[in-house]
Design a protein around this motif. Structure first.
Motif, PDB file in Angstrom:
ATOM      1  N   GLU A 178      -5.068   3.310   3.522  1.00  0.00           N
ATOM      2  CA  GLU A 178      -5.655   2.342   2.598  1.00  0.00           C
ATOM      3  C   GLU A 178      -5.939   0.983   3.247  1.00  0.00           C
ATOM      4  OE1 GLU A 178      -3.097   4.143  -1.192  1.00  0.00           O
ATOM      5  OE2 GLU A 178      -2.718   2.115  -0.446  1.00  0.00           O
ATOM      6  N   LEU A 226       0.825  -1.195   0.000  1.00  0.00           N
ATOM      7  CA  LEU A 226       0.000   0.000   0.000  1.00  0.00           C
ATOM      8  C   LEU A 226       0.863   1.250   0.000  1.00  0.00           C
ATOM      9  CD1 LEU A 226      -2.573  -1.061   2.760  1.00  0.00           C
ATOM     10  CD2 LEU A 226      -2.658  -1.533   0.290  1.00  0.00           C
ATOM     11  N   ASP A 227       0.279   2.352  -0.446  1.00  0.00           N
ATOM     12  CA  ASP A 227       0.998   3.624  -0.402  1.00  0.00           C
ATOM     13  C   ASP A 227       0.950   4.246   0.986  1.00  0.00           C
ATOM     14  OD1 ASP A 227       1.847   3.719  -3.107  1.00  0.00           O
ATOM     15  OD2 ASP A 227      -0.156   4.357  -3.723  1.00  0.00           O
ATOM     16  N   HIS A 228      -0.189   4.088   1.683  1.00  0.00           N
ATOM     17  CA  HIS A 228      -0.389   4.738   2.973  1.00  0.00           C
ATOM     18  C   HIS A 228      -1.216   3.846   3.884  1.00  0.00           C
ATOM     19  CE1 HIS A 228       1.047   8.468   1.148  1.00  0.00           C
ATOM     20  NE2 HIS A 228       0.202   8.252   0.150  1.00  0.00           N
ATOM     21  N   ALA A 261      -9.723  -0.291   3.802  1.00  0.00           N
ATOM     22  CA  ALA A 261     -10.352  -0.661   2.531  1.00  0.00           C
ATOM     23  C   ALA A 261      -9.824  -1.992   2.023  1.00  0.00           C
ATOM     24  CB  ALA A 261     -10.120   0.433   1.487  1.00  0.00           C
ATOM     25  N   LEU A 262      -8.526  -2.258   2.242  1.00  0.00           N
ATOM     26  CA  LEU A 262      -7.959  -3.545   1.839  1.00  0.00           C
ATOM     27  C   LEU A 262      -8.654  -4.684   2.582  1.00  0.00           C
ATOM     28  CD1 LEU A 262      -5.837  -5.406   0.506  1.00  0.00           C
ATOM     29  CD2 LEU A 262      -4.342  -4.891   2.449  1.00  0.00           C
TER      30      LEU A 262
END
Length: 232
Positions: free
Chosen positions: A218, A213-215, A221-222
């Motif tokens: 997230e 993930l970028d942040h 939601a994952l």
């Protein structure tokens, strides 16, 4: 897709949920000063090792840096913890971290923070950030017999407290290869990497991350995505 509902999220601290803007390395540098490690090439070698093993228990790292010299390892670790503690007010929550805690808990998922820091340093961070009401548990290597990452012990301890020992109900997020290896060793079905810390996408993927993930924002939601049933 995870077939067991996720009931516990284990997230790392520095680099994953906490932005320390290089304070870990600054504290290691201060520890090397305390140990009078002055030769540039030696300091560079040790710093590279620290970066490569980021996320592991700090005393374990110092023992590897000073093999056979327990006194130096203990002195280095104490100097590191002291130096980081002096700088703890410079740390801040990574964007989206607190919102992620709230989102997870609102969906019935407990939140545990795991770290390679000592209990003293972890508590200083939690106090500074005001996170105690936002999480369910924090675990340090000292609470699991000193076995930090890449061993699974901290995750297993959190699962015993918050998920009835069911590691298939655990999701893990971390910014280092040792976070990923720890989650996989624990048997967690979701072991995600995040790009806000020490290691890059290639390193996290090579370690076995199930997603990168970028942040931290997230992450909820994952977990929702992984829980969604597949339709024929």
């Amino acid at each position: 897709m995870s077939t067991t509902p996720i009931r516990l999220a284990c997230l790392d601290m520095a680099g994953t949920t906490v932005a320390d803007d290089g304070l870990v390395l600054a504290a290691f540098s201060a520890a090397l000063d305390e140990l009078k490690v002055a030769e540039p090439a030696e300091r560079e070698r040790m710093t590279r090792y620290v970066v490569d093993t980021m996320g592991e228990s700090k005393i374990t790292v110092f023992r590897a840096l000073f093999p056979g010299d327990e006194q130096a390892a203990q002195e280095g670790n104490a100097a590191f913890e002291s130096a980081y503690g002096e700088r703890v007010e410079l740390t801040r929550a990574l964007p989206g971290a607190e919102q992620a805690f709230a989102a997870l808990r609102s969906e019935g998922i407990a939140v545990a923070l795991t770290t390679g820091f000592s209990r003293t340093t972890a508590d200083a961070l939690l106090e500074h950030l005001g996170w105690r009401p936002l999480i369910d548990l924090s675990v340090t290597p000292g609470e699991v017999g000193g076995r930090g990452r890449p061993h699974p012990d901290m995750i297993l301890a959190a699962a015993a407290r918050l998920a009835d020992d069911e590691t298939r109900a655990v999701a893990v997020l971390g910014d280092t290869a040792s976070d990923i290896r720890s989650g996989l060793a624990a048997g967690a079905p979701i072991v995600a990497g995040v790009l806000t810390g020490a290691h890059d996408r290639a390193t996290l993927t090579a370690a076995g991350a199930t997603r990168v993930l970028d942040h931290v924002a997230e992450f909820p939601a994952l977990l929702r995505e992984q829980a969604r049933p597949l339709h024929p």
